[in-house]
Design an enzyme around this catalytic site. Structure first.
Site, PDB file in Angstrom:
ATOM      1  N   GLU A   2     -10.248  -3.524  15.423  1.00 56.87           N
ATOM      2  CA  GLU A   2      -9.071  -4.193  15.982  1.00 56.87           C
ATOM      3  C   GLU A   2      -8.463  -3.409  17.140  1.00 56.87           C
ATOM      4  OE1 GLU A   2      -6.410  -5.105  12.758  1.00 56.87           O
ATOM      5  OE2 GLU A   2      -7.455  -6.980  12.321  1.00 56.87           O
ATOM      6  N   GLY A   5       3.624  -2.235  17.794  1.00 55.04           N
ATOM      7  CA  GLY A   5       3.076  -3.135  16.782  1.00 55.04           C
ATOM      8  C   GLY A   5       3.912  -3.074  15.525  1.00 55.04           C
ATOM      9  N   GLU A  15       1.587   2.257  13.283  1.00 55.94           N
ATOM     10  CA  GLU A  15       0.532   2.178  12.275  1.00 55.94           C
ATOM     11  C   GLU A  15      -0.539   1.294  12.897  1.00 55.94           C
ATOM     12  OE1 GLU A  15      -1.926   0.895  10.433  1.00 55.94           O
ATOM     13  OE2 GLU A  15      -0.805  -0.058   8.815  1.00 55.94           O
ATOM     14  N   HIS A  39      -5.320   0.144   1.331  1.00 53.85           N
ATOM     15  CA  HIS A  39      -5.823  -1.195   1.663  1.00 53.85           C
ATOM     16  C   HIS A  39      -6.978  -1.130   2.658  1.00 53.85           C
ATOM     17  CE1 HIS A  39      -3.334  -0.817   5.300  1.00 53.85           C
ATOM     18  NE2 HIS A  39      -4.007  -1.840   5.783  1.00 53.85           N
ATOM     19  N   GLU A  63       1.922  -3.777  26.441  1.00 57.51           N
ATOM     20  CA  GLU A  63       1.402  -3.761  27.812  1.00 57.51           C
ATOM     21  C   GLU A  63       2.201  -4.655  28.753  1.00 57.51           C
ATOM     22  OE1 GLU A  63      -2.010  -2.680  25.091  1.00 57.51           O
ATOM     23  OE2 GLU A  63      -0.429  -4.211  25.094  1.00 57.51           O
ATOM     24  N   ASP A 104       0.869  -1.177   0.000  1.00 64.17           N
ATOM     25  CA  ASP A 104       0.000   0.000   0.000  1.00 64.17           C
ATOM     26  C   ASP A 104       0.909   1.231   0.000  1.00 64.17           C
ATOM     27  OD1 ASP A 104      -1.656   2.142   0.572  1.00 64.17           O
ATOM     28  OD2 ASP A 104      -2.838   1.078   2.083  1.00 64.17           O
ATOM     29  N   ARG A 156      -0.033   4.333   2.182  1.00 63.99           N
ATOM     30  CA  ARG A 156       0.251   4.087   3.602  1.00 63.99           C
ATOM     31  C   ARG A 156       1.744   4.165   3.898  1.00 63.99           C
ATOM     32  NH1 ARG A 156       2.718  -0.221   5.747  1.00 63.99           N
ATOM     33  NH2 ARG A 156       2.217  -0.901   7.875  1.00 63.99           N
TER      34      ARG A 156
END
Length: 351
Positions: A136, A62, A127, A286, A113, A35, A38
């Site tokens: 999500e 992430g 992202e 996307h 966490e 993408d 992005r």
């Protein structure tokens, strides 16, 4: 014994495992990196913020394959913590080594966490956006990282998100609904009685992720929510809501509402911030758009008002899945309400 799958609330550990497992295959990472809108927007934003990144400590929440972490190292970061919970972290380690950045990028396997970083960070990059922005719900992890690890005055990329809605007319849906009236002419069998069944099946309560054509957009979009990543709280994400008001461009049949988002990156040396947009009026990403089909089409003419309130909140079955409730009025019609959700593979999963 009934074979109808009963929706059950999944415990959080199972929700998380199903979520992270979905990122263990190459396909989703190929789709994201391919993408261009992005990936290139993130790269541009990171490089434009190089003055704030150079010589600093960065946390990538992430991290996936670690591409954003590499961008940060290329922008001069002294140290990058690439935190990733799923097994793709093993590939991120290989990518970091392959680019000779192992002295500056540390891939840490685990959720943000639960991991323990060696030091606070100057910058958080992530992202985190899902379909309709909040599907999500990875934003909660970014906010956790902000509150625990970001130094006062630190930088968050992106720093703001906005949600928009606009009425649309989907001609494909209209063709599918009309199809049952054409069968008699083709084959001599009148199947028009299928139209009500088809309408219930097609105009259902699913959030449909699809590309909306510019020609099918019926008004200027209305912004109904804004999230400031420096101040928004996890509690506030439990109900993101706002009013909207649109005026129709011309005569058409409204059969859906389209929801999309933008995220904004500050660019200190530029007159305008950098915006990553999933608008139908911008190049496709996307994420595409979230399409919410109404129970029945409504005809509008020039300047017909479409107004109401949108509320987004986590599903009762899985906190990672988003529901969208819309109260809306089209022209002189009475107020309608409908609740939408993204079809959930976990609702039929075995315990």
């Amino acid at each position: 014994m009934s074979h109808v799958a009963k929706k059950r609330k999944l415990d959080k550990t199972r929700q998380d495992r199903l979520y992270f497992d979905s990122y263990s295959d190459v396909t989703i990472h190929e789709e994201m990196i391919a993408d261009h809108v992005r990936t290139n927007t993130y790269r541009t934003a990171i490089l434009r913020n190089s003055e704030s990144i150079r010589g600093k400590v960065v946390l990538d929440v992430g991290a996936g394959t670690g591409v954003l972490s590499v961008f940060c190292a290329q922008a001069g970061a002294k140290r990058v913590f690439a935190v990733e919970a799923c097994s793709i972290a093993e590939q991120a380690v290989r990518i970091v080594r392959h680019n000779n950045l192992q002295d500056r990028i540390e891939v840490i396997r685990g959720t943000v966490e639960t991991v323990d970083l060696p030091e606070p960070v100057d910058v958080i990059v992530s992202e985190w956006m899902g379909y309709a922005l909040l599907h999500e719900s990875m934003l909660n992890s970014v906010l956790y990282a902000r509150d625990k690890w970001l130094k006062p005055g630190g930088l968050i990329l992106p720093s703001r998100a906005e949600l928009y809605i606009t009425p649309v007319s989907d001609p494909v849906v209209e063709d599918r609904l009309h199809f049952w009236y054409t069968v008699k002419d083709q084959y001599g069998v009148d199947m028009s009685c299928m139209s009500d069944f088809a309408r219930r099946c097609i105009l259902n309560s699913d959030i449909t992720v699809n590309s909306v054509s510019v020609e099918d957009v019926l008004s200027h979009p209305a912004r109904f929510a804004e999230l400031d990543l420096y101040s928004v709280t996890a509690e506030e994400l439990r109900s993101v809501k706002g009013q909207f008001r649109c005026e129709s461009f011309g005569s058409a049949a409204v059969n859906a509402l389209c929801v999309y988002f933008t995220v904004t990156f500050p660019c200190p040396d530029k007159p305008q911030p950098l915006v990553l947009s999933t608008s139908p009026f911008k190049p496709e990403t996307h994420w595409k758009q979230a399409v919410l089909y109404l129970d029945a089409p409504v005809d509008v003419v020039q300047d017909t008002v479409v107004s109401g309130e949108v509320s987004m909140y986590p599903s009762e079955e899985s906190a990672r899945h988003i529901c969208i409730h819309v109260d809306y009025t089209i022209g002189e019609q009475k107020r309608q309400s409908k609740t939408f959700s993204i079809p959930d593979w976990s609702s039929e999963a075995q315990p």
